[in-house]
Design an enzyme around this catalytic site. Structure first.
Site, short mmCIF file in Angstrom:
data_model
loop_
_atom_site.label_atom_id
_atom_site.label_comp_id
_atom_site.label_asym_id
_atom_site.label_seq_id
_atom_site.Cartn_x
_atom_site.Cartn_y
_atom_site.Cartn_z
N GLY A 1 68.73 25.82 42.64
CA GLY A 1 69.94 26.65 42.67
C GLY A 1 70.07 27.45 41.38
O GLY A 1 71.18 27.68 40.90
N ASN B 1 69.81 30.48 40.88
CA ASN B 1 70.20 31.90 41.02
C ASN B 1 71.68 32.16 40.75
O ASN B 1 72.11 33.32 40.73
CB ASN B 1 69.87 32.41 42.43
CG ASN B 1 70.59 31.64 43.51
OD1 ASN B 1 70.24 30.50 43.80
ND2 ASN B 1 71.61 32.22 44.10
N GLY C 1 75.83 30.46 39.18
CA GLY C 1 76.67 29.39 38.63
C GLY C 1 76.02 28.62 37.50
O GLY C 1 75.41 29.19 36.58
N ILE C 2 76.14 27.30 37.55
CA ILE C 2 75.63 26.42 36.50
C ILE C 2 74.11 26.54 36.37
O ILE C 2 73.55 26.50 35.26
CB ILE C 2 75.99 24.95 36.83
CG1 ILE C 2 77.51 24.77 37.06
CG2 ILE C 2 75.48 24.00 35.77
CD1 ILE C 2 78.36 25.18 35.90
N GLY C 3 73.43 26.69 37.51
CA GLY C 3 71.97 26.77 37.49
C GLY C 3 71.48 27.98 36.71
O GLY C 3 70.57 27.87 35.88
N SER D 1 79.29 15.06 39.66
CA SER D 1 80.63 15.66 39.52
C SER D 1 81.66 14.55 39.27
O SER D 1 81.48 13.42 39.72
CB SER D 1 80.99 16.36 40.82
OG SER D 1 82.37 16.67 40.85
N TYR E 1 81.65 15.01 50.16
CA TYR E 1 81.22 15.57 48.86
C TYR E 1 81.20 14.46 47.80
O TYR E 1 80.22 14.29 47.08
CB TYR E 1 82.15 16.70 48.42
CG TYR E 1 81.74 17.32 47.09
CD1 TYR E 1 80.53 18.01 46.96
CD2 TYR E 1 82.55 17.21 45.96
CE1 TYR E 1 80.14 18.57 45.73
CE2 TYR E 1 82.17 17.77 44.74
CZ TYR E 1 80.97 18.45 44.64
OH TYR E 1 80.59 18.99 43.43
N1 LIG Z 1 81.56 24.36 39.39
C1 LIG Z 1 82.17 23.21 39.21
O1 LIG Z 1 83.34 23.15 38.82
C2 LIG Z 1 81.42 21.94 39.46
C3 LIG Z 1 82.07 20.73 39.19
C4 LIG Z 1 81.39 19.54 39.36
C5 LIG Z 1 80.08 19.56 39.80
N2 LIG Z 1 79.46 20.74 40.09
C6 LIG Z 1 78.06 20.70 40.55
O2 LIG Z 1 77.32 21.69 39.87
C7 LIG Z 1 76.18 22.03 40.65
C8 LIG Z 1 76.02 23.54 40.66
O3 LIG Z 1 77.09 24.13 41.38
P1 LIG Z 1 77.79 25.49 40.93
O4 LIG Z 1 79.15 25.14 40.50
O5 LIG Z 1 76.91 26.27 40.05
O6 LIG Z 1 77.94 26.18 42.38
P2 LIG Z 1 77.35 27.54 42.95
O7 LIG Z 1 77.66 28.69 42.06
O8 LIG Z 1 77.81 27.60 44.37
O9 LIG Z 1 75.79 27.30 42.90
C9 LIG Z 1 75.18 26.40 43.76
C10 LIG Z 1 73.71 26.73 43.84
O10 LIG Z 1 73.12 25.83 44.80
C11 LIG Z 1 72.36 26.60 45.70
N3 LIG Z 1 72.18 25.95 46.99
C12 LIG Z 1 73.13 25.62 47.90
N4 LIG Z 1 72.55 25.11 48.99
C13 LIG Z 1 71.21 25.11 48.76
C14 LIG Z 1 70.08 24.73 49.52
N5 LIG Z 1 70.20 24.28 50.78
N6 LIG Z 1 68.86 24.84 48.98
C15 LIG Z 1 68.72 25.33 47.73
N7 LIG Z 1 69.74 25.75 46.98
C16 LIG Z 1 70.98 25.64 47.50
C17 LIG Z 1 73.12 27.89 45.82
O11 LIG Z 1 72.33 28.90 46.42
P3 LIG Z 1 73.00 30.19 47.11
O12 LIG Z 1 73.36 31.12 45.99
O13 LIG Z 1 71.92 30.69 47.98
O14 LIG Z 1 74.21 29.71 47.86
C18 LIG Z 1 73.45 28.14 44.36
O15 LIG Z 1 72.34 28.69 43.70
C19 LIG Z 1 76.41 21.40 42.02
O16 LIG Z 1 75.60 20.26 42.15
C20 LIG Z 1 77.88 21.00 42.01
O17 LIG Z 1 78.14 19.88 42.83
C21 LIG Z 1 80.09 21.92 39.91
#
Ligand SMILES: NC(=O)c1ccc[n+]([C@@H]2O[C@H](COP(=O)([O-])OP(=O)(O)OC[C@H]3O[C@@H](n4cnc5c(N)ncnc54)[C@H](OP(=O)(O)O)[C@@H]3O)[C@@H](O)[C@H]2O)c1
Length: 313
Positions: free
Chosen positions: A26, A28, A30-32, A153, A178
């Site tokens: 991931g 591309n 957010g956090i990634g 999380s 979740y």
């Molecule tokens: N943001 C927060 O406040 C928060 C809080 C606690 C934990 N987290 C954790 O942080 C991590 C990153 O999340 P984020 O906040 O950065 O969210 P995000 O911006 O939605 O990014 C999620 C990433 O995961 C990818 N993804 C989703 N389904 C996938 C699949 N089937 N195969 C491969 N990649 C996939 C998405 O790809 P697409 O762009 O194609 O959708 C995107 O690159 C997650 O594990 C989340 O549970 C986040």
């Protein structure tokens, strides 16, 4: 937590990573993406493992523009399809792997299943990463000092896994699913760390979480459900209360690069598990239960067909 005080830890403390290879799932958005940017800025070759080739390519172009000289590659990985996970591992072009960041995730989606019939959140957040880690294990074991950082999380505190209903077949509640998937991330880290230690492997498995960060995560569920109000509220909540993704990436970067990170440690933002510098995170007692972690590993191996020989007890 070992190493220097984390209170003022910042990306400036990341050591030189030249010659290291990292995979960020991931990567591309957010956090990634924020994690990948700092790893690349410190010299690592970074592989963005993305389900969408177009979004991956756009992120790769962005990184190369923002970080002159960045070594960035985009490879396709759909964690909702074990065929894609296997293809990724089989065609991975490097013999060594210093860092695997199991970051990709989905949150509170309407009920759905992966290509292999697993409930989507459990399938993507846990099983996909379980299989990926197992399939990349030979490369990790071949790389002294390698790390696996899995992103969980604070929401894991809302629910333990149900070993008799891992795929929420009896009853699906999107937030519970979740929470369970994020507890599974921690149980996986616990068991991986135990099995690596039993083998005497020089690979560290740790976990981290970003607190509450402004990313695409929060609006995806309401959007999939066609809930426009929910989507707007998610954006509003992010604007008012969340920290930027760059700040959310700090605990992940800390777990990935700081010297002396302990196996099975869990790092999150210092202030109320919400925002701030990396610090030890609050962790539910059920995520360090040896019996539960061993059981989850066995079930995950059966469901995915990935059961690394090197880590068998
Ligand atoms: N943001 C927060 O406040 C928060 C809080 C606690 C934990 N987290 C954790 O942080 C991590 C990153 O999340 P984020 O906040 O950065 O969210 P995000 O911006 O939605 O990014 C999620 C990433 O995961 C990818 N993804 C989703 N389904 C996938 C699949 N089937 N195969 C491969 N990649 C996939 C998405 O790809 P697409 O762009 O194609 O959708 C995107 O690159 C997650 O594990 C989340 O549970 C986040």
């Amino acid at each position: 937590m070992a190493g220097r005080s984390t209170r003022d830890w910042s990306p400036r403390d990341i050591p030189a990573l030249d010659g290291r290879t990292a995979v960020v799932t991931g990567g591309n958005g957010g956090i990634g993406l924020a994690t990948a940017r700092e790893l690349a800025a410190h010299g690592a070759r970074v592989v963005l493992a993305c389900r969408s080739e177009a979004r991956g390519a756009a992120a790769g172009d962005r990184l190369v523009t923002e970080v002159p000289g960045a070594l960035v590659e985009v490879l396709r990985l759909d964690l909702a399809d074990l065929g894609s996970v296997r293809a990724f591992a089989e065609t991975f072009p490097y013999g060594r792997l210093d860092l695997l960041v199991n970051n990709a995730g989905v949150m509170a989606l309407p009920y759905g299943t992966t290509a292999d019939g697993f409930e989507t959140q459990f399938g993507v957040n846990h099983l996909g990463h379980f299989a990926l880690t197992g399939l990349l294990l030979p490369r990790l074991l071949a790389t002294p000092g390698a790390r696996v950082v899995t992103v969980s999380s604070p929401a894991h505190l809302m629910g333990n896994i149900d070993i008799r209903d891992l795929n929420s077949e009896r009853r699906y509640r999107r937030w519970t699913a979740y929470a369970r998937s994020k507890s599974a991330n921690l149980l996986f880290t616990h068991e991986l760390a135990r099995r690596l230690a039993a083998r005497g492997a020089d690979v560290t498995a740790a976990a981290a979480h970003p607190g509450y960060a402004d990313t695409g995560l929060q609006a995806a569920g309401p959007r999939m459900a066609g809930n426009r109000t929910g989507e707007r509220l998610a954006h509003l909540g992010n604007r008012l209360f969340a920290q930027p993704a760059t700040a959310g990436a700090l605990p992940v970067l800390y777990a990935a690069t700081a010297p002396g990170v302990r196996p099975d440690s869990f790092t999150g933002p210092a202030f109320l598990d919400w925002r701030g510098a990396p610090a030890p995170a609050r962790r539910a007692p059920w995520t360090t239960d040896d019996r539960a972690s061993a059981l989850l590993w066995e079930h995950s191996a059966r469901l995915t067909g990935v059961d690394p020989e090197a880590l068998k007890p």
